[in-house]
Scaffold this motif. Structure first.
Motif, PDB file in Angstrom:
ATOM      1  N   ALA A 179       4.064   0.594  -6.211  1.00  0.00           N
ATOM      2  CA  ALA A 179       3.699   0.628  -7.633  1.00  0.00           C
ATOM      3  C   ALA A 179       4.944   0.601  -8.516  1.00  0.00           C
ATOM      4  O   ALA A 179       4.969  -0.063  -9.550  1.00  0.00           O
ATOM      5  CB  ALA A 179       2.870   1.871  -7.926  1.00  0.00           C
ATOM      6  N   VAL A 180       5.985   1.311  -8.092  1.00  0.00           N
ATOM      7  CA  VAL A 180       7.239   1.329  -8.859  1.00  0.00           C
ATOM      8  C   VAL A 180       7.892  -0.050  -8.816  1.00  0.00           C
ATOM      9  O   VAL A 180       8.350  -0.572  -9.834  1.00  0.00           O
ATOM     10  CB  VAL A 180       8.203   2.414  -8.329  1.00  0.00           C
ATOM     11  CG1 VAL A 180       9.563   2.318  -8.993  1.00  0.00           C
ATOM     12  CG2 VAL A 180       7.598   3.791  -8.520  1.00  0.00           C
ATOM     13  N   ASP A 182       0.815  -1.215   0.000  1.00  0.00           N
ATOM     14  CA  ASP A 182       0.000   0.000   0.000  1.00  0.00           C
ATOM     15  C   ASP A 182       0.850   1.267   0.000  1.00  0.00           C
ATOM     16  O   ASP A 182       0.559   2.219   0.709  1.00  0.00           O
ATOM     17  CB  ASP A 182      -0.929   0.003   1.218  1.00  0.00           C
ATOM     18  CG  ASP A 182      -1.900  -1.158   1.186  1.00  0.00           C
ATOM     19  OD1 ASP A 182      -2.327  -1.522   0.086  1.00  0.00           O
ATOM     20  OD2 ASP A 182      -2.218  -1.693   2.262  1.00  0.00           O
ATOM     21  N   SER A 183       1.857   1.290  -0.808  1.00  0.00           N
ATOM     22  CA  SER A 183       2.689   2.490  -0.867  1.00  0.00           C
ATOM     23  C   SER A 183       2.938   2.872  -2.318  1.00  0.00           C
ATOM     24  O   SER A 183       2.748   2.082  -3.235  1.00  0.00           O
ATOM     25  CB  SER A 183       4.026   2.252  -0.154  1.00  0.00           C
ATOM     26  OG  SER A 183       4.812   1.340  -0.883  1.00  0.00           O
ATOM     27  N   ARG A 184       3.339   4.116  -2.490  1.00  0.00           N
ATOM     28  CA  ARG A 184       3.655   4.600  -3.823  1.00  0.00           C
ATOM     29  C   ARG A 184       4.871   3.856  -4.375  1.00  0.00           C
ATOM     30  O   ARG A 184       4.950   3.562  -5.555  1.00  0.00           O
ATOM     31  CB  ARG A 184       3.938   6.096  -3.777  1.00  0.00           C
ATOM     32  CG  ARG A 184       3.737   6.760  -5.098  1.00  0.00           C
ATOM     33  CD  ARG A 184       3.957   8.225  -5.020  1.00  0.00           C
ATOM     34  NE  ARG A 184       3.058   8.829  -4.033  1.00  0.00           N
ATOM     35  CZ  ARG A 184       2.874  10.120  -3.880  1.00  0.00           C
ATOM     36  NH1 ARG A 184       3.542  10.952  -4.630  1.00  0.00           N
ATOM     37  NH2 ARG A 184       2.053  10.599  -2.981  1.00  0.00           N
ATOM     38  N   ARG A 185       5.815   3.556  -3.476  1.00  0.00           N
ATOM     39  CA  ARG A 185       6.985   2.782  -3.895  1.00  0.00           C
ATOM     40  C   ARG A 185       6.573   1.399  -4.368  1.00  0.00           C
ATOM     41  O   ARG A 185       7.224   0.815  -5.226  1.00  0.00           O
ATOM     42  CB  ARG A 185       7.984   2.661  -2.746  1.00  0.00           C
ATOM     43  CG  ARG A 185       8.685   3.961  -2.438  1.00  0.00           C
ATOM     44  CD  ARG A 185       9.650   3.778  -1.319  1.00  0.00           C
ATOM     45  NE  ARG A 185       8.868   3.548  -0.086  1.00  0.00           N
ATOM     46  CZ  ARG A 185       9.363   3.200   1.063  1.00  0.00           C
ATOM     47  NH1 ARG A 185      10.652   3.009   1.186  1.00  0.00           N
ATOM     48  NH2 ARG A 185       8.602   3.025   2.107  1.00  0.00           N
ATOM     49  N   ASP A 244       6.404  -2.857  -8.260  1.00  0.00           N
ATOM     50  CA  ASP A 244       5.547  -3.751  -9.026  1.00  0.00           C
ATOM     51  C   ASP A 244       5.858  -3.641 -10.518  1.00  0.00           C
ATOM     52  O   ASP A 244       5.995  -4.657 -11.209  1.00  0.00           O
ATOM     53  CB  ASP A 244       4.080  -3.415  -8.750  1.00  0.00           C
ATOM     54  CG  ASP A 244       3.128  -4.422  -9.346  1.00  0.00           C
ATOM     55  OD1 ASP A 244       3.255  -5.620  -9.019  1.00  0.00           O
ATOM     56  OD2 ASP A 244       2.265  -4.011 -10.141  1.00  0.00           O
TER      57      ASP A 244
END
Length: 153
Positions: free
Chosen positions: A74-75, A69-72, A77
């Motif tokens: 998504a990267v 659940d973090s912005r990191r 992933d």
């Protein structure tokens, strides 16, 4: 194996393409050699396909629950998807060359990863494909380091 890797690291050993061609020639000299090369090629193709599917389906996600659940996340992933698909594509290329060598009975057609990537240079978009593969393998390397540090075992 350690001595061979040490020689290669020092620049003294043969490239993997030469080693693979010699290995394939030796194996094909035996009665079931072509079948063995075909099995090796099929196995490498299967592993490459596994990595492509794992990347596209994102089945590596449970290994990295720390970043869900973090912005990191998504990267990471995205790096996992690109890295897995690229690694799979590179393995598919190597496996295909083994299968071609077995089917055509030309051991010189088999080569390692470096030889298969060198073969791409002769194609119209070869340089762009090589850059894309390099970037994808870098993504896979960064993903693997992050997974090693934060992944669930």
């Amino acid at each position: 194996m350690a001595v061979t890797m040490g020689r290669f690291a020092l620049g003294d050993g043969p490239d993997s393409g030469e080693f693979t061609r010699d290995f394939t020639r030796t194996i094909t000299a035996y009665p079931l050699g072509l079948f063995a090369v075909l099995v090796v090629g099929g196995t490498v193709l299967g592993i490459g396909g596994y990595f492509v599917v794992k990347g596209l389906r994102r089945t590596f996600r449970p290994e990295l629950q720390h970043f869900e659940d973090s912005r990191r996340g998504a990267v990471i992933d995205a790096m996992g998807v690109v890295g897995h698909v690229t690694k799979g594509a590179a393995l598919l290329l190597v496996g295909l060359l083994f299968v071609v060598a077995a089917v055509t009975n030309r051991p010189s057609e088999s080569t390692g990863l470096d030889g298969s990537l060198k073969a791409l240079q002769d194609h119209p978009f070869g340089d762009a494909v090589l850059v894309a593969i390099a970037a994808g393998l870098i993504c896979y390397g960064v993903f693997a380091v992050i997974r090693a540090r934060f992944g669930r075992m």
